[in-house]
Each structure stands twice: as C-alpha cells, then as structure tokens.
Design a protein around this motif. Structure first.
Motif, PDB file in Angstrom:
ATOM      1  N   GLN A 139       0.820  -1.217   0.000  1.00  0.00           N
ATOM      2  CA  GLN A 139       0.000   0.000   0.000  1.00  0.00           C
ATOM      3  C   GLN A 139       0.856   1.269   0.000  1.00  0.00           C
ATOM      4  O   GLN A 139       0.336   2.355  -0.312  1.00  0.00           O
ATOM      5  CB  GLN A 139      -0.928   0.003   1.216  1.00  0.00           C
ATOM      6  CG  GLN A 139      -2.182  -0.843   1.067  1.00  0.00           C
ATOM      7  CD  GLN A 139      -1.927  -2.342   1.126  1.00  0.00           C
ATOM      8  OE1 GLN A 139      -0.855  -2.806   1.501  1.00  0.00           O
ATOM      9  NE2 GLN A 139      -2.937  -3.115   0.771  1.00  0.00           N
ATOM     10  N   ASN A 140       2.148   1.159   0.333  1.00  0.00           N
ATOM     11  CA  ASN A 140       3.026   2.333   0.305  1.00  0.00           C
ATOM     12  C   ASN A 140       3.088   2.971  -1.080  1.00  0.00           C
ATOM     13  O   ASN A 140       3.404   4.161  -1.201  1.00  0.00           O
ATOM     14  CB  ASN A 140       4.447   1.949   0.731  1.00  0.00           C
ATOM     15  CG  ASN A 140       4.547   1.595   2.202  1.00  0.00           C
ATOM     16  OD1 ASN A 140       3.586   1.725   2.953  1.00  0.00           O
ATOM     17  ND2 ASN A 140       5.710   1.127   2.611  1.00  0.00           N
ATOM     18  N   PHE A 141       2.782   2.189  -2.109  1.00  0.00           N
ATOM     19  CA  PHE A 141       2.891   2.694  -3.476  1.00  0.00           C
ATOM     20  C   PHE A 141       1.568   3.196  -4.046  1.00  0.00           C
ATOM     21  O   PHE A 141       1.537   3.695  -5.176  1.00  0.00           O
ATOM     22  CB  PHE A 141       3.457   1.598  -4.387  1.00  0.00           C
ATOM     23  CG  PHE A 141       4.796   1.092  -3.930  1.00  0.00           C
ATOM     24  CD1 PHE A 141       5.937   1.850  -4.097  1.00  0.00           C
ATOM     25  CD2 PHE A 141       4.904  -0.140  -3.293  1.00  0.00           C
ATOM     26  CE1 PHE A 141       7.177   1.402  -3.657  1.00  0.00           C
ATOM     27  CE2 PHE A 141       6.139  -0.608  -2.851  1.00  0.00           C
ATOM     28  CZ  PHE A 141       7.272   0.167  -3.030  1.00  0.00           C
ATOM     29  N   THR A 142       0.487   3.076  -3.257  1.00  0.00           N
ATOM     30  CA  THR A 142      -0.822   3.451  -3.796  1.00  0.00           C
ATOM     31  C   THR A 142      -1.658   4.322  -2.866  1.00  0.00           C
ATOM     32  O   THR A 142      -2.557   5.025  -3.332  1.00  0.00           O
ATOM     33  CB  THR A 142      -1.653   2.188  -4.111  1.00  0.00           C
ATOM     34  OG1 THR A 142      -1.826   1.419  -2.911  1.00  0.00           O
ATOM     35  CG2 THR A 142      -0.963   1.340  -5.168  1.00  0.00           C
ATOM     36  N   ASP A 143      -1.387   4.285  -1.566  1.00  0.00           N
ATOM     37  CA  ASP A 143      -2.247   4.970  -0.610  1.00  0.00           C
ATOM     38  C   ASP A 143      -1.592   6.273  -0.132  1.00  0.00           C
ATOM     39  O   ASP A 143      -0.956   6.961  -0.909  1.00  0.00           O
ATOM     40  CB  ASP A 143      -2.584   4.034   0.551  1.00  0.00           C
ATOM     41  CG  ASP A 143      -3.447   2.863   0.104  1.00  0.00           C
ATOM     42  OD1 ASP A 143      -3.854   2.822  -1.076  1.00  0.00           O
ATOM     43  OD2 ASP A 143      -3.718   1.978   0.931  1.00  0.00           O
ATOM     44  N   GLN A 144      -1.707   6.593   1.130  1.00  0.00           N
ATOM     45  CA  GLN A 144      -1.122   7.808   1.681  1.00  0.00           C
ATOM     46  C   GLN A 144       0.278   7.508   2.207  1.00  0.00           C
ATOM     47  O   GLN A 144       0.448   7.064   3.345  1.00  0.00           O
ATOM     48  CB  GLN A 144      -2.016   8.371   2.791  1.00  0.00           C
ATOM     49  CG  GLN A 144      -3.367   8.845   2.294  1.00  0.00           C
ATOM     50  CD  GLN A 144      -4.213   9.445   3.398  1.00  0.00           C
ATOM     51  OE1 GLN A 144      -3.900   9.326   4.569  1.00  0.00           O
ATOM     52  NE2 GLN A 144      -5.292  10.103   3.019  1.00  0.00           N
ATOM     53  N   HIS A 145       1.265   7.745   1.387  1.00  0.00           N
ATOM     54  CA  HIS A 145       2.653   7.450   1.731  1.00  0.00           C
ATOM     55  C   HIS A 145       3.543   8.290   0.832  1.00  0.00           C
ATOM     56  O   HIS A 145       3.149   8.706  -0.272  1.00  0.00           O
ATOM     57  CB  HIS A 145       2.945   5.959   1.541  1.00  0.00           C
ATOM     58  CG  HIS A 145       4.265   5.515   2.065  1.00  0.00           C
ATOM     59  ND1 HIS A 145       5.417   5.602   1.311  1.00  0.00           N
ATOM     60  CD2 HIS A 145       4.634   4.984   3.262  1.00  0.00           C
ATOM     61  CE1 HIS A 145       6.432   5.135   2.022  1.00  0.00           C
ATOM     62  NE2 HIS A 145       5.989   4.762   3.202  1.00  0.00           N
ATOM     63  N   LEU A 146       4.768   8.523   1.285  1.00  0.00           N
ATOM     64  CA  LEU A 146       5.708   9.320   0.509  1.00  0.00           C
ATOM     65  C   LEU A 146       5.948   8.734  -0.878  1.00  0.00           C
ATOM     66  O   LEU A 146       6.032   9.464  -1.874  1.00  0.00           O
ATOM     67  CB  LEU A 146       7.031   9.425   1.279  1.00  0.00           C
ATOM     68  CG  LEU A 146       8.009  10.527   0.865  1.00  0.00           C
ATOM     69  CD1 LEU A 146       7.381  11.896   1.072  1.00  0.00           C
ATOM     70  CD2 LEU A 146       9.295  10.406   1.677  1.00  0.00           C
ATOM     71  N   HIS A 147       6.065   7.396  -0.956  1.00  0.00           N
ATOM     72  CA  HIS A 147       6.276   6.765  -2.261  1.00  0.00           C
ATOM     73  C   HIS A 147       5.077   6.992  -3.189  1.00  0.00           C
ATOM     74  O   HIS A 147       5.245   7.312  -4.370  1.00  0.00           O
ATOM     75  CB  HIS A 147       6.518   5.267  -2.107  1.00  0.00           C
ATOM     76  CG  HIS A 147       7.832   4.924  -1.502  1.00  0.00           C
ATOM     77  ND1 HIS A 147       8.983   5.641  -1.730  1.00  0.00           N
ATOM     78  CD2 HIS A 147       8.195   3.896  -0.664  1.00  0.00           C
ATOM     79  CE1 HIS A 147       9.996   5.094  -1.068  1.00  0.00           C
ATOM     80  NE2 HIS A 147       9.538   4.034  -0.428  1.00  0.00           N
ATOM     81  N   ALA A 148       3.877   6.801  -2.651  1.00  0.00           N
ATOM     82  CA  ALA A 148       2.684   6.992  -3.478  1.00  0.00           C
ATOM     83  C   ALA A 148       2.587   8.438  -3.959  1.00  0.00           C
ATOM     84  O   ALA A 148       2.228   8.692  -5.115  1.00  0.00           O
ATOM     85  CB  ALA A 148       1.437   6.603  -2.685  1.00  0.00           C
TER      86      ALA A 148
END
Length: 287
Positions: A139-148
C-alpha cells in the motif's frame, strides 16, 4: 473464546481497519479504538468505537472495558514508543487482558530501536502474545505514503535501498495473520515475519507499476543522508534517521527473503505485488 471483546488500536489505520472488519465478519465482539472522535462512526458492523489516544491515559479505561485480547498499533512517528505504551500495557494486564498482538516491523528485532523495545517486554507482561513483523507494505505505493505521493506527482520512487530486494506484503495479508494470532489457540508466543511471495527491488516495483498502470514510473536512488534529510522535513529527525537506516539495511540485503507465514497461518498464499496492482487498477477504472 470468551464473550469478552477484542480491542483494536489504530482501528482506522492501514492494518487496524482491516483487522476490525475481518474480526467482525467472523462474529467477534470488537472495540475499535482510534484517536479521532470523527472516526468513531466508522467502525465495522459488530464492533463498537471508542476514542483512544496513547498520549492520554484518561482514554485507556473505556478502551479496555471487557477486553481480553488486544491488537497494538504503536503511536506513529514516536521514536520511543516503549515509554508511551508501557503505562497502557500495564493497565491492560491489570484489567484482565490475556493476549497482546503487537504490530512491529521485519527490520526491527526484539530489543531493537523503537518498537523493538516494546517487543522485548511483551512476553513479560502477557502470558499469550505475538509480534507481527511484516515487511514493507504494498500500500506504500498506492495509498497515503511518501512513495505513493512521488509516484503520483513525479512518476518516481526515491529510496536508499540501491539494488536491495524486499518481500513486499499486502496489508490484507498482514491483517489476516493478525486475526489468526488473536484467535488461534495456543497463542503463537513468538514473532512472525510476514512477507509477500517474492522479494523485489524498487526497480522491479517501478517496472510492475509501469506495466500494469500504463504510466512510466522509475526508481531514483538516493543516499542514506539524502533520504534522512528529506524525511526529517516532515517527521522527527531521530525517527527519520531510523527509517533511512532501514532503507540502508535493505541495500545490504537485510530484507531479501520470503516466508510462508501468511499461508501457514491463514491457509491461503500471500498475494503477489502484480496481483495487488492489477486489483488497484481495476478499482480505479471502476470509479
């Protein structure tokens, strides 16, 4: 299991809301605890919601009422969670909680920094326990995260991982393991390293997102110092250094592994990153 309830802290978070939903679907009584009063109406069917704040001991008693098992999500961004969590854990034991399941990280062992200190004391406080040590979330790549955010804004993923690989895992799978750790007898009484079915580099991740999503995404390597300083603009410097250090450890091979924990505890295989991306893409198209 008794008719007492299962307390889930961080109940609107990435794993907490999934744990609440899965427990409620199985017919268990759940207390969904979260800091935001506005989140109290979002509890899943079969659960009750209460206000809970790690930093406000006045909220502890209501959260613990009738609970005999608890899912623990540490306070986000806190570099010394043991000092914050210990008073609650002691009160939980005194209130009759028998089993505690703690969310930690694959990169932090018992006695290590941050939540590793809580991990180290859990067995002394509770007769039944488990520590979940998931790898990095898909989910780091799609949700609320620096990566996303950087993917959406710039089409890049920045990390200090180099060519290191990670067994990225779906939060749904983490929650499913948490549910079994809370319910199954006997209790695990150990830590559980949770990964997806493949160890992938950030280059691999970028390639899958590009192929499935149809938009070019690339990996931009940065140094430990560059990542630490970037993170420190939004979170405490000590916590930023910890997170950047975990990236550096990945570059040295620390997360290049897969485990069978998901399948062993839930009876089904862990979801792959490609399958996760395909589902996210389908949902986005449907919207």
């Amino acid at each position: 299991m008794s008719d007492r309830t299962i307390l889930v802290t961080g109940a609107t978070g990435n794993t907490g809301r999934r744990v609440v939903s899965q427990l409620a679907a199985l017919g268990h009584l759940v207390t969904a605890a979260n800091r935001s009063p506005a989140a109290r109406d979002s509890a899943a069917g079969g659960s009750a919601a209460v206000r809970f704040d790690w930093y406000d001991p006045a909220t502890y008693a209501d959260a613990l009422r009738d609970a005999d098992r608890v899912y623990l999500v540490p306070p986000i961004g806190e570099p010394h969670p043991a000092a914050v969590m210990l008073p609650f854990l002691q009160q939980a034991r005194a209130a009759g909680v028998q089993r505690a399941v703690l969310l930690s990280s694959s990169g932090i062992p018992a006695g290590g920094p941050g939540v590793g200190q809580v991990h180290g004391m859990l067995a002394e406080l509770f007769g039944e326990w488990a520590v979940l040590r998931p790898s990095w979330f898909m989910q780091n790549f799609t949700d609320q995260h620096l990566h996303a955010d950087s993917i959406r804004d710039d089409g890049v993923i920045m990390s200090a991982t180099g060519n290191g690989r990670v067994g990225f895992v779906d939060a749904d799978d983490i929650a499913a393991v948490a549910v079994r750790a809370l319910l199954d007898d006997p209790a695990p009484n150990t830590d559980l390293i949770i990964t997806g079915p493949q160890a992938l580099s950030y280059e691999d991740i970028a390639a899958v997102i590009t192929e499935v999503g149809g938009r070019p995404v690339s990996h931009r390597p940065v140094t430990y110092e560059q990542l630490r300083d970037r993170l420190a603009t939004d979170i405490p410097e000590e916590f930023a250094a910890l997170l950047a250090g975990l990236d550096h450890a990945i570059s040295q091979g620390a997360e290049d592994r897969v485990t069978d924990t998901v399948e062993r505890l839930t009876g089904r295989p862990a979801r792959s990153f490609r399958a996760y991306c395909e589902e996210v893409t389908r949902l986005q198209v449907a919207e």
